[in-house]
Design a protein around this motif. Structure first.
Motif, PDB file in Angstrom:
ATOM      1  N   ASN A 261       2.156   3.409  13.517  1.00  0.00           N
ATOM      2  CA  ASN A 261       1.132   3.619  14.530  1.00  0.00           C
ATOM      3  C   ASN A 261       0.024   4.482  13.942  1.00  0.00           C
ATOM      4  O   ASN A 261       0.178   5.702  13.845  1.00  0.00           O
ATOM      5  N   PRO A 262      -1.101   3.902  13.511  1.00  0.00           N
ATOM      6  CA  PRO A 262      -2.196   4.710  12.969  1.00  0.00           C
ATOM      7  C   PRO A 262      -2.654   5.768  13.964  1.00  0.00           C
ATOM      8  O   PRO A 262      -2.742   5.516  15.164  1.00  0.00           O
ATOM      9  N   ILE A 263      -2.926   6.954  13.458  1.00  0.00           N
ATOM     10  CA  ILE A 263      -3.410   8.045  14.289  1.00  0.00           C
ATOM     11  C   ILE A 263      -4.838   7.727  14.724  1.00  0.00           C
ATOM     12  O   ILE A 263      -5.702   7.428  13.900  1.00  0.00           O
ATOM     13  N   ASN A 264      -5.105   7.770  16.025  1.00  0.00           N
ATOM     14  CA  ASN A 264      -6.428   7.414  16.536  1.00  0.00           C
ATOM     15  C   ASN A 264      -7.527   8.343  16.032  1.00  0.00           C
ATOM     16  O   ASN A 264      -8.614   7.895  15.661  1.00  0.00           O
ATOM     17  N   GLN A 265      -7.243   9.622  16.041  1.00  0.00           N
ATOM     18  CA  GLN A 265      -8.221  10.596  15.581  1.00  0.00           C
ATOM     19  C   GLN A 265      -7.587  11.453  14.495  1.00  0.00           C
ATOM     20  O   GLN A 265      -7.116  12.563  14.747  1.00  0.00           O
ATOM     21  N   ALA A 266      -7.576  10.924  13.282  1.00  0.00           N
ATOM     22  CA  ALA A 266      -7.007  11.662  12.159  1.00  0.00           C
ATOM     23  C   ALA A 266      -7.839  12.919  11.896  1.00  0.00           C
ATOM     24  O   ALA A 266      -9.065  12.856  11.815  1.00  0.00           O
ATOM     25  N   GLN A 267      -7.171  14.045  11.781  1.00  0.00           N
ATOM     26  CA  GLN A 267      -7.860  15.319  11.619  1.00  0.00           C
ATOM     27  C   GLN A 267      -7.902  15.790  10.171  1.00  0.00           C
ATOM     28  O   GLN A 267      -8.652  16.704   9.829  1.00  0.00           O
ATOM     29  N   HIS A 268      -7.072  15.175   9.325  1.00  0.00           N
ATOM     30  CA  HIS A 268      -7.017  15.616   7.935  1.00  0.00           C
ATOM     31  C   HIS A 268      -6.687  14.414   7.058  1.00  0.00           C
ATOM     32  O   HIS A 268      -5.743  13.666   7.353  1.00  0.00           O
ATOM     33  N   LEU A 269      -7.468  14.209   6.010  1.00  0.00           N
ATOM     34  CA  LEU A 269      -7.241  13.120   5.067  1.00  0.00           C
ATOM     35  C   LEU A 269      -7.006  13.694   3.679  1.00  0.00           C
ATOM     36  O   LEU A 269      -7.696  14.628   3.260  1.00  0.00           O
ATOM     37  N   ILE A 270      -6.016  13.148   2.982  1.00  0.00           N
ATOM     38  CA  ILE A 270      -5.706  13.587   1.618  1.00  0.00           C
ATOM     39  C   ILE A 270      -5.904  12.412   0.669  1.00  0.00           C
ATOM     40  O   ILE A 270      -5.329  11.338   0.880  1.00  0.00           O
ATOM     41  N   ASP A 271      -6.708  12.618  -0.353  1.00  0.00           N
ATOM     42  CA  ASP A 271      -6.945  11.601  -1.378  1.00  0.00           C
ATOM     43  C   ASP A 271      -5.669  11.431  -2.197  1.00  0.00           C
ATOM     44  O   ASP A 271      -5.211  12.367  -2.858  1.00  0.00           O
ATOM     45  N   VAL A 272      -5.079  10.224  -2.138  1.00  0.00           N
ATOM     46  CA  VAL A 272      -3.839   9.963  -2.884  1.00  0.00           C
ATOM     47  C   VAL A 272      -4.038   8.860  -3.925  1.00  0.00           C
ATOM     48  O   VAL A 272      -3.074   8.287  -4.413  1.00  0.00           O
ATOM     49  N   THR A 273      -5.291   8.597  -4.270  1.00  0.00           N
ATOM     50  CA  THR A 273      -5.587   7.535  -5.232  1.00  0.00           C
ATOM     51  C   THR A 273      -4.809   7.725  -6.525  1.00  0.00           C
ATOM     52  O   THR A 273      -4.203   6.774  -7.058  1.00  0.00           O
ATOM     53  N   LYS A 274      -4.800   8.929  -7.031  1.00  0.00           N
ATOM     54  CA  LYS A 274      -4.128   9.254  -8.292  1.00  0.00           C
ATOM     55  C   LYS A 274      -2.637   9.010  -8.220  1.00  0.00           C
ATOM     56  O   LYS A 274      -1.985   8.737  -9.241  1.00  0.00           O
ATOM     57  N   PHE A 275      -2.070   9.085  -7.008  1.00  0.00           N
ATOM     58  CA  PHE A 275      -0.615   9.030  -6.840  1.00  0.00           C
ATOM     59  C   PHE A 275      -0.135   7.739  -6.189  1.00  0.00           C
ATOM     60  O   PHE A 275       1.056   7.584  -5.934  1.00  0.00           O
ATOM     61  N   MET A 276      -1.052   6.825  -5.914  1.00  0.00           N
ATOM     62  CA  MET A 276      -0.693   5.639  -5.141  1.00  0.00           C
ATOM     63  C   MET A 276       0.340   4.775  -5.860  1.00  0.00           C
ATOM     64  O   MET A 276       1.276   4.265  -5.233  1.00  0.00           O
ATOM     65  N   GLU A 277       0.188   4.594  -7.152  1.00  0.00           N
ATOM     66  CA  GLU A 277       1.132   3.758  -7.888  1.00  0.00           C
ATOM     67  C   GLU A 277       2.539   4.346  -7.831  1.00  0.00           C
ATOM     68  O   GLU A 277       3.521   3.623  -7.623  1.00  0.00           O
ATOM     69  N   GLN A 278       2.646   5.664  -7.975  1.00  0.00           N
ATOM     70  CA  GLN A 278       3.953   6.322  -7.916  1.00  0.00           C
ATOM     71  C   GLN A 278       4.531   6.262  -6.502  1.00  0.00           C
ATOM     72  O   GLN A 278       5.742   6.077  -6.317  1.00  0.00           O
ATOM     73  N   LYS A 279       3.683   6.401  -5.501  1.00  0.00           N
ATOM     74  CA  LYS A 279       4.117   6.277  -4.104  1.00  0.00           C
ATOM     75  C   LYS A 279       4.699   4.890  -3.848  1.00  0.00           C
ATOM     76  O   LYS A 279       5.770   4.763  -3.224  1.00  0.00           O
ATOM     77  N   ILE A 280       4.030   3.855  -4.335  1.00  0.00           N
ATOM     78  CA  ILE A 280       4.504   2.485  -4.139  1.00  0.00           C
ATOM     79  C   ILE A 280       5.787   2.235  -4.931  1.00  0.00           C
ATOM     80  O   ILE A 280       6.699   1.541  -4.452  1.00  0.00           O
ATOM     81  N   THR A 281       5.886   2.820  -6.109  1.00  0.00           N
ATOM     82  CA  THR A 281       7.126   2.699  -6.896  1.00  0.00           C
ATOM     83  C   THR A 281       8.298   3.290  -6.123  1.00  0.00           C
ATOM     84  O   THR A 281       9.389   2.721  -6.085  1.00  0.00           O
TER      85      THR A 281
END
Length: 218
Positions: A155-175
């Protein structure tokens, strides 16, 4: 050492909701700890739940290792739960007091999935209990985290209050997510998670992938 404690209802919720954020904290020297409330034994239509429990526990441990988690606690609540017991709250209070997390990630209060809603309430109740002089039956000294963030799963948060850039870690997250083979063999969780992170990254305007959170305490 500062600690990040993540609480998920099912063995793959933490990876989906805050796996990239965990990796960003780990890079800064934080200890990562997981609390998995249920073993997701209802998550298979063709296996007996005892077999599913074993499989999903092993998957959670393998995935946590990829995310750099130092410890994984299993509360072993029943999957599909409709409530929690005081004893469950005491267990979580003791973990919070023992680990003394600076940051806690947990389900968003707006998550409408039934199990997630209950584990949100358990988490909120235990965090409050851990921070005061109450519950003498629980071991450890009182502790309150400095920051609490609610993550999104399905369920996506309607009004996200904080975003964290995870581009650098996306491949490891998916692994890490791919370790949950019992789940992704039937539903393309990987594409869904990548899509949500791409959407959040686009809204952030500065990165390819991001994770979104509601701020429950800061």
């Amino acid at each position: 050492m500062k600690t990040v404690l993540s609480i998920g209802a099912h063995p793959d919720d933490i990876e989906i909701g805050c796996g990239g954020a965990e990796l960003s904290f780990a890079e800064r020297g934080y200890k990562i700890v997981h609390v998995v409330a249920t073993l997701g034994e209802e998550g298979s239509s063709n296996l007996h739940f005892d077999e599913t429990k074993k499989i999903r526990r092993a998957e959670a441990l393998a995935s946590a290792k990829i995310l750099g988690a130092a410890e994984v606690f299993f509360l072993e609540l029943p999957d599909g739960l409709t409530h929690f017991q005081k004893s469950d709250k005491i267990k979580l209070i003791e973990i919070i007091r023992q680990q003394e997390p600076e940051v806690i990630f947990m389900h968003s209060q707006h998550d409408q999935f039934p199990d997630h809603k209950i584990i949100f309430e358990l988490s909120r109740s235990a965090i409050l209990g851990a921070g005061g002089p109450w519950y003498p039956g629980a071991t450890g000294k009182a502790h309150s985290p400095g920051a609490i963030y609610g993550f999104e799963v399905w369920n996506p948060i309607n009004q996200a209050q904080h975003l964290i850039d995870v581009t650098k870690f996306m491949e490891q997250k998916i692994t890490a997510l791919r370790e949950h083979r019992s789940q992704i063999e039937h539903v393309d969780y990987v594409r869904a998670v990548q899509g949500l992170a791409s959407y959040r990254g686009a809204l952030m305007g500065q990165c390819l992938f991001a994770e979104a959170f509601e701020v429950l305490k800061i």
